[in-house]
Design a protein around this motif. Structure first.
Motif, mmCIF file in Angstrom:
data_model
loop_
_atom_site.group_PDB
_atom_site.id
_atom_site.type_symbol
_atom_site.label_atom_id
_atom_site.label_comp_id
_atom_site.label_asym_id
_atom_site.label_seq_id
_atom_site.Cartn_x
_atom_site.Cartn_y
_atom_site.Cartn_z
ATOM 1 N N UNK A 235 -18.653 36.152 6.085
ATOM 2 C CA UNK A 235 -19.787 36.244 7.015
ATOM 3 C C UNK A 235 -20.828 37.241 6.504
ATOM 4 N N UNK A 236 -20.341 38.371 6.035
ATOM 5 C CA UNK A 236 -21.221 39.450 5.575
ATOM 6 C C UNK A 236 -22.080 39.000 4.394
ATOM 7 N N UNK A 237 -21.459 38.364 3.419
ATOM 8 C CA UNK A 237 -22.206 37.901 2.242
ATOM 9 C C UNK A 237 -23.190 36.794 2.614
ATOM 10 N N UNK A 265 -27.832 32.847 -4.378
ATOM 11 C CA UNK A 265 -27.903 34.200 -3.827
ATOM 12 C C UNK A 265 -26.500 34.752 -3.577
ATOM 13 N N UNK A 266 -25.624 33.937 -3.021
ATOM 14 C CA UNK A 266 -24.259 34.383 -2.738
ATOM 15 C C UNK A 266 -23.527 34.780 -4.023
ATOM 16 N N UNK A 267 -23.666 33.953 -5.052
ATOM 17 C CA UNK A 267 -23.019 34.273 -6.327
ATOM 18 C C UNK A 267 -23.499 35.621 -6.861
ATOM 19 N N UNK A 272 -22.581 41.512 -7.798
ATOM 20 C CA UNK A 272 -23.072 42.893 -7.769
ATOM 21 C C UNK A 272 -22.247 43.808 -6.863
ATOM 22 N N UNK A 273 -21.637 43.268 -5.802
ATOM 23 C CA UNK A 273 -20.969 44.111 -4.811
ATOM 24 C C UNK A 273 -19.465 44.232 -4.992
ATOM 25 N N UNK A 309 -19.928 29.624 -13.931
ATOM 26 C CA UNK A 309 -19.199 29.946 -15.157
ATOM 27 C C UNK A 309 -19.723 31.221 -15.813
ATOM 28 N N UNK A 310 -21.013 31.434 -15.732
ATOM 29 C CA UNK A 310 -21.594 32.639 -16.327
ATOM 30 C C UNK A 310 -21.102 33.899 -15.622
ATOM 31 N N UNK A 311 -20.961 33.826 -14.288
ATOM 32 C CA UNK A 311 -20.571 35.009 -13.521
ATOM 33 C C UNK A 311 -19.067 35.131 -13.329
ATOM 34 N N UNK A 312 -18.364 34.008 -13.350
ATOM 35 C CA UNK A 312 -16.929 34.035 -13.043
ATOM 36 C C UNK A 312 -16.155 33.052 -13.908
ATOM 37 N N UNK A 313 -16.449 33.069 -15.192
ATOM 38 C CA UNK A 313 -15.833 32.108 -16.106
ATOM 39 C C UNK A 313 -14.338 32.282 -16.267
#
Length: 459
Positions: A235-237, A265-267, A272-273, A309-313
């Motif tokens: 919910x927060x994200x 935006x969510x990704x 970042x968080x 894949x770039x952020x969480x490959x």
């Protein structure tokens, strides 16, 4: 009695008690009335610790050399529930699957905190309808209502703590469940309030409305599989993504028309968080599953997967996400039905490709554990059969023992030529993307017309 002997006996008893308390071994067992499976599975996070088979008295037991202290969960098909375990615990439960959560009772060491967690779980379920009514209130009044509920629960926990000796870990889990459940309501409020009041934009909020965010722990190892904490993060994200986009993206804010942009935006926010690996992977997975199952345009899905894949490959769920992506691409219009073997009422294997040949077919899905869904689905299908006689409606059963499926087909007097049983839910889920219970797959001579139809809204 000789004083020296008396002191020696007391010393021995104390030593035995100390040794018993310090023993890392854990016993967890109990009785399941009206079992729906032969097994109970114990998890820590998403890792299976052990599997126990029910005996002739429907009892099970786990005996572990040690545990990673904290929240666990046990699974008895198709239900699951939390259990808090610490070193040296001896804990039992009793439940009846007819009222799984409502009948569940713990006894033994850590009985107080486990029963309290269960009480809070049931209380939250009962509160849902009440909270939904509160969403129409103004922000200040809504906050008073939510804080009042939170205060009552915290008082109940403090009373429990004064009566029973709870470890720091047990207190932390119990308190976190109360706090993060309350935070969920605050995160959801702007959107539900807008919907309930029919307002065109998000309501102005007091400057202190989100003050609790200063206390959020984004990387709590012991909470990443705890439903209140994990649901809060979702919910927060979502809230942060919406507000961030609203401030900086102009017309892109129309999320319903641009799901790709919103989920990008969510990704970025997760990236970042969130640093805790399991929570990070699970939240990335949640965004991917949620977006992919909305069946956006194929070119948008390709953009999303590339960024994912770039952020969480190296995501622990990458195989599942890639499989879902491939499955969706294989179910696009004008493509042939994929290969999947199912069983007819005589136990013969049949390919769904053959079931779709030379006729117009609508495939739908049902499961024995979901009795209400099954009843409603059959009622809906019977209505569609009358309205669209040119279609053959074929039911694919999932997550049901074969004998139980056969019995339900007989008792409900379903046409056996139109009912088929699937053996492995994972195969079906990956091949046909079965996540929406009201899903329908419309085909013509084995060619897909609409693989993501809804039996209630697409006809």
């Amino acid at each position: 009695m000789n004083k020296t002997l008396l002191y020696f006996i007391i010393f021995l008893l104390a030593a035995c008690n100390t040794a018993e308390k310090k023993s890392p071994k854990v016993y967890f067992g109990g009785e399941i009335v009206n079992p729906s499976s032969e097994y109970v599975v114990l998890f820590k996070g998403d890792v299976v610790l052990d599997t126990a088979r029910l005996d002739e008295n429907n009892r099970f037991s786990f005996q572990l050399d040690s545990v990673d202290e904290g929240l666990h969960h046990f699974y008895h098909f198709p239900e699951e529930q939390y259990v808090f375990l610490e070193q040296g615990d001896s804990l039992q439960l009793r439940l009846n699957t007819i009222d799984f959560d409502e009948s569940l009772v713990f006894s033994g060491t850590n009985e107080p905190v486990n029963n309290f967690l269960l009480e809070m779980f049931l209380a939250n379920e009962l509160e849902e309808e009440l909270i939904y009514k509160y969403y129409s209130l103004e922000p200040e009044e809504f906050t008073l209502k939510i804080d009042s509920l939170k205060k009552l629960k915290l008082e109940s926990l403090n009373n429990l703590s004064s009566e029973a000796e709870l470890s720091d870990g047990a207190m932390e889990i119990a308190r976190a469940g109360i706090m993060y459940t309350s935070f969920i309501f605050k995160e959801a409020y702007p959107f539900y309030h807008k919907k309930k009041k029919g307002e065109k934009s998000i309501h102005d909020l007091p400057p202190d409305f989100y003050d609790y965010r200063a206390d959020i722990n984004y990387d709590h190892n012991g909470l990443c599989y705890y439903r209140p904490y994990y649901n809060f993060m979702k919910y927060h994200l979502g809230n942060l993504s919406y507000m961030d986009c609203k401030k900086g993206c102009g017309t892109q804010i129309k999320m319903a028309k641009n799901q790709l942009h919103f989920n990008q935006h969510k990704l970025m926010l997760i990236d970042s968080l969130i640093k805790q690996n399991e929570l990070r992977d699970n939240l990335f997975r949640n965004v991917a599953m949620d977006y992919l199952l909305k069946y956006d345009k194929e070119e948008n899905i390709e953009i999303f997967i590339k960024e994912f894949h770039q952020m969480s490959g190296n995501n622990r769920h990458i195989h599942e996400i890639n499989g879902l992506y491939d499955g969706i691409r294989n179910l696009q219009p004008q493509k042939e039905l994929p290969e999947l073997l199912v069983f007819d009422s005589d136990g013969n294997k049949v390919s769904i490709k053959d079931l779709g040949k030379d006729r117009q077919v609508v495939f739908y899905f049902w499961s024995a554990p979901e009795k209400r869904h099954f009843t409603n689905m059959i009622k809906r299908i019977n209505l569609l059969k009358e309205k669209y006689p040119e279609y053959t409606f074929i039911g694919l059963n999932v997550r049901t023992e074969h004998s139980r499926w056969n019995n339900m087909v007989e008792v409900s007097q379903l046409d056996k030529s139109e009912q088929f049983w699937t053996e492995n839910f994972e195969d079906v889920a990956h091949t046909l993307i079965v996540y929406d219970p009201n899903r329908g797959i419309i085909t013509n001579d084995g060619i897909i017309v609409d693989a993501f139809a809804n039996v209630y809204t697409s006809f």
